[in-house]
Design a protein around this motif. Structure first.
Motif, PDB file in Angstrom:
ATOM      1  N   PHE C 152       0.871  -1.174   0.000  1.00 47.64           N
ATOM      2  CA  PHE C 152       0.000   0.000   0.000  1.00 47.64           C
ATOM      3  C   PHE C 152       0.899   1.213   0.000  1.00 47.64           C
ATOM      4  O   PHE C 152       1.796   1.318   0.832  1.00 47.64           O
ATOM      5  N   ARG C 153       0.674   2.108  -0.899  1.00 51.55           N
ATOM      6  CA  ARG C 153       1.511   3.301  -0.980  1.00 51.55           C
ATOM      7  C   ARG C 153       0.907   4.480  -0.249  1.00 51.55           C
ATOM      8  O   ARG C 153       1.584   5.214   0.455  1.00 51.55           O
ATOM      9  N   GLY C 154      -0.372   4.697  -0.496  1.00 52.62           N
ATOM     10  CA  GLY C 154      -1.009   5.867   0.099  1.00 52.62           C
ATOM     11  C   GLY C 154      -2.484   5.863  -0.232  1.00 52.62           C
ATOM     12  O   GLY C 154      -3.069   4.820  -0.525  1.00 52.62           O
ATOM     13  N   ARG C 155      -3.067   7.040  -0.182  1.00 57.41           N
ATOM     14  CA  ARG C 155      -4.468   7.167  -0.531  1.00 57.41           C
ATOM     15  C   ARG C 155      -4.636   8.310  -1.516  1.00 57.41           C
ATOM     16  O   ARG C 155      -4.023   9.362  -1.363  1.00 57.41           O
ATOM     17  N   GLY C 160     -13.881   9.006  -1.570  1.00 57.16           N
ATOM     18  CA  GLY C 160     -13.701   7.608  -1.207  1.00 57.16           C
ATOM     19  C   GLY C 160     -12.269   7.306  -0.782  1.00 57.16           C
ATOM     20  O   GLY C 160     -11.996   6.261  -0.224  1.00 57.16           O
ATOM     21  N   ARG C 161     -11.374   8.273  -1.039  1.00 54.52           N
ATOM     22  CA  ARG C 161      -9.960   8.115  -0.703  1.00 54.52           C
ATOM     23  C   ARG C 161      -9.446   6.698  -0.958  1.00 54.52           C
ATOM     24  O   ARG C 161      -9.007   5.996  -0.044  1.00 54.52           O
ATOM     25  N   PRO C 162      -9.502   6.239  -2.204  1.00 57.76           N
ATOM     26  CA  PRO C 162      -9.069   4.861  -2.473  1.00 57.76           C
ATOM     27  C   PRO C 162      -7.583   4.668  -2.197  1.00 57.76           C
ATOM     28  O   PRO C 162      -6.789   5.594  -2.363  1.00 57.76           O
ATOM     29  N   ASP C 217      -1.615  14.038  -5.900  1.00 53.19           N
ATOM     30  CA  ASP C 217      -2.940  13.837  -5.318  1.00 53.19           C
ATOM     31  C   ASP C 217      -2.957  12.630  -4.389  1.00 53.19           C
ATOM     32  O   ASP C 217      -3.935  11.930  -4.254  1.00 53.19           O
ATOM     33  N   GLU C 218      -1.815  12.381  -3.764  1.00 51.62           N
ATOM     34  CA  GLU C 218      -1.705  11.176  -2.952  1.00 51.62           C
ATOM     35  C   GLU C 218      -1.312  11.560  -1.530  1.00 51.62           C
ATOM     36  O   GLU C 218      -0.422  12.385  -1.327  1.00 51.62           O
ATOM     37  N   LEU C 229      -7.207  -1.198   6.678  1.00 55.34           N
ATOM     38  CA  LEU C 229      -6.949  -2.042   5.525  1.00 55.34           C
ATOM     39  C   LEU C 229      -6.847  -3.505   5.899  1.00 55.34           C
ATOM     40  O   LEU C 229      -6.728  -4.359   5.032  1.00 55.34           O
ATOM     41  N   GLY C 230      -6.873  -3.763   7.171  1.00 52.67           N
ATOM     42  CA  GLY C 230      -6.911  -5.138   7.631  1.00 52.67           C
ATOM     43  C   GLY C 230      -7.913  -5.961   6.841  1.00 52.67           C
ATOM     44  O   GLY C 230      -7.767  -7.169   6.697  1.00 52.67           O
ATOM     45  N   LEU C 231      -8.880  -5.262   6.326  1.00 56.12           N
ATOM     46  CA  LEU C 231      -9.897  -5.913   5.506  1.00 56.12           C
ATOM     47  C   LEU C 231      -9.277  -6.618   4.305  1.00 56.12           C
ATOM     48  O   LEU C 231      -9.804  -7.587   3.799  1.00 56.12           O
TER      49      LEU C 231
END
Lengths: 286, 240, 240
Positions: C152-155, C160-162, C217-218, C229-231
């Motif tokens: 995971f790099r960022g959002r 929705g901030r994917p 934009d990150e 993100l444990g999901l």
């Protein structure tokens, strides 16, 4: 049987002995499916053809008669044009370069003319031929080595040794790039029509020339030769006009400089400042 | 996992120990190395073997001894870059046949590109094309990459940063080379300046002979010769 | 030197002959037997070996000698019924573990997703699906995260901030890249024959953004985010 691969009507005409010898080492070498008996598609480009011609001189490459070689190549191109074989542009650009080389070798250098001497150009050609031949020989030696799976073998029933890896998964860079490229390819619109060109622009010719012979370093009156070999006589006038326009465009972009010493004198060209700066980068845009 | 942590206490004296090491321990080391390399079909990294030898044993020494031991045998220990592998002796190829398919057949062009990459690496595609004087057709590099003999090495630090190509360990393994320096004729080619992009200063510039002068071992070109060359047979018809 | 006539005639007298056979020929026979057993994918029938030995050599004798030769070594020659095979010495089985986790090949889908992440990073899951034109199963991303090649790099600073994905240092190591910019570009993929020439002129391949740089934009990923993100981690609940 090699003879049977030629067009039937030709078989009795030509004994084809030298041909057989020529094609024997590689089946892929050019037998044209259309009406032609032979084309040069089987050669790996003009240098390959030149190397083959040079070998028939049966001398060491460093003692090669460049002039004789040039004559042979040009005679070959002339014949091809006479019987209207469509030659790849590579071969024609090489012909132009060789015709220029020939003129440099035969006509003493003008004091005003600071282009490369005929001797320098001949040396460049000989070097390239020698280098290509060396790589050919190296390839032969390489492929004739003992090879894994043919001459020597690995353990037939390997056991697993748990070599440490950072990952429990394996994939090579090739796998990765291949997956990416074919994915993107699949999704790209693949219908592209390529318009047929009858006249090669000077810029195109120059690009090929670069690949063939390296950059033309200094003032060169090559265009006369390029036009002669790249066009049919009937198209020459229009080609001259469009090529000149292309030249001017390249001058405007700083890729080229041109010079003419008098009316109806040859036009000299050399690389412009822009092209020199981007020299290395240009290499990749073929 | 490296479970060899335990015996590491012995490490400090390792250097002196190497020469006077217990012969039984050396024998044990040789057995372990032998088993590891024998088990694997592909070359095994020397470092991997070293991690599994008893402390204080010099892996290079062990491997050289093993190589000598197997030198005259039907199976030889060979070095591939910094890896080791057992391979059947090449002179026995007449009895040993593989059940798996033939070795990969390369086209003339692919073979030529492969040797240019081998001898000139790291080399860019433009340089390959410069040497061959022809554009690399699609599928040539592709075949070599897929065979695993050629790889993307990196990028040249010049404007445009072109990608460079080089050969792989599998290439060495396949052609029975210990290292790139073993490429046939490499030194001579280098010495002759034929691995460079430029004409070497000692390159013999051929005398551009006039039409009448011929070298002693040279015959004049005649019209006959041109026809004999058979590049164009007489009577070819146009195709369009 | 008394030559033995033919194999069939030799058979009756084999036992006596074996003892007086030329030692060089015996050695050659041993080499052949050794190479045959080594290269074979399974145990080799003794008869098969016998057929390939020089005439007049007793195969049983050769094999017994070879077995003795390998007896104390890291690899033993063993007889299974009337077949022969090499096996790791039983006391060294700890170095060779046939059971341990085999290296798995990455699936086609995983390769595609990985390559998209490599080239298009920072990239969101929605964008990956957009490029591939199919939905990405959760398992595919999990595999890549588990392999340690993707992180995971960022959002993205959009509704929705994917989460954005990128590659890791291990990714570079595994694929032999010094930096992301070493990934071949459009021209190079074309030149290597991986992309055909028949692509639209507006076709582009992005230049990936380096590992440590964040896009405009990150936002960097936070501890909070990671917990959320444990999901996505293995064993988590479905997110669809």
């Amino acid at each position: 049987m090699y003879g049977s691969r030629f067009k039937p009507q030709k078989t009795e005409a030509s004994g084809a002995a030298p041909l057989e010898e020529l094609w024997q080492d590689d089946r892929d070498r050019g037998l044209h499916e259309e009406g032609l008996v032979v084309d040069i598609a089987g050669f790996e480009g003009p240098l390959d053809l030149l190397l083959h011609l040079a070998r028939t001189q049966k001398v060491d490459l460093s003692r090669l008669s460049v002039l004789a070689l040039v004559e042979q190549y040009l005679a070959f191109i002339e014949r091809a044009r006479q019987i209207r074989i469509e030659l790849a542009a590579d071969y024609l650009v090489m012909a132009a370069w060789l015709a220029y080389l020939k003129s440099r070798l035969l006509i003493p250098q003008q004091p005003k003319d600071d282009g490369p001497s005929g001797e320098e150009m001949a040396a460049t050609l000989a070097f390239r031929l020698k280098r290509l031949e060396a790589m050919r020989d190296a390839a032969t030696r390489l492929v004739n080595r003992n090879r894994l799976g043919r001459d020597f073998f690995a353990r037939g029933a390997p056991e697993h040794i748990p070599i440490q890896r950072r990952s429990a998964f394996d994939a090579s860079l090739y796998d990765l790039l291949n997956a990416y490229a074919s994915l993107r390819q699949r999704h790209a619109i693949t219908q592209v029509t390529i318009e047929k060109r009858t006249v090669w622009s000077l810029a195109d010719a120059r690009e090929i020339l670069h690949r063939l012979m390296g950059e033309v370093e200094d003032w060169t009156a090559l265009d006369h030769f390029l036009l002669r070999y790249l066009t049919e006589p009937s198209e020459r006038r229009t080609a001259m006009a469009s090529a000149f326009a292309a030249t001017l465009e390249m001058v405007r972009e700083g890729q080229l400089e041109i010079r003419q010493d008098g009316v109806f004198q040859p036009i000299f060209l050399r690389r412009g400042a822009q092209a020199q700066r981007g020299e290395q980068g240009d290499d990749d845009h073929v | 996992m490296s479970e060899v942590d335990g015996p590491q206490d012995a490490a400090p004296a390792a250097d002196e120990v190497a020469t006077v090491v217990d012969p039984r321990r050396l024998h044990e080391a040789a057995r372990i190395a032998e088993a590891l390399v024998f088990a694997s079909a592909g070359p095994v990294p020397e470092g991997y073997i070293a991690d599994r030898l008893p402390a204080g044993v010099d892996v290079g020494h062990v491997m050289r001894q093993l190589r000598a031991l197997y030198a005259g045998r039907g199976v030889n220990l060979v070095q591939v870059a910094d890896h080791w592998a057992f391979r059947t002796a090449p002179d026995l190829s007449f009895v040993v046949r593989s059940d798996e398919g033939e070795v990969r057949k390369l086209s003339r062009a692919a073979l030529e590109v492969l040797s240019i990459i081998a001898y000139h690496q790291p080399v860019t595609r433009a340089e390959i094309e410069d040497i061959r004087g022809v554009q690399t057709s699609k599928g040539t590099l592709d075949v070599l990459l897929e065979a695993g003999w050629v790889r993307f090495r990196g990028r040249r630090r010049t404007p445009g940063r072109p990608v460079t190509f080089g050969t792989t360990k599998d290439f060495l393994d396949h052609f029975g080379l210990e290292e790139l320096r073993d490429l046939p004729g490499l030194e001579e080619l280098k010495g002759a300046g034929l691995l460079s992009g430029r004409i070497p200063s000692n390159f013999q510039i051929p005398l551009p002979l006039g039409e009448d002068e011929l070298a002693d071992d040279e015959d004049p070109i005649t019209q006959m010769d041109l026809e004999e060359l058979g590049l164009l047979t007489p009577g070819g018809k146009e195709d369009e």
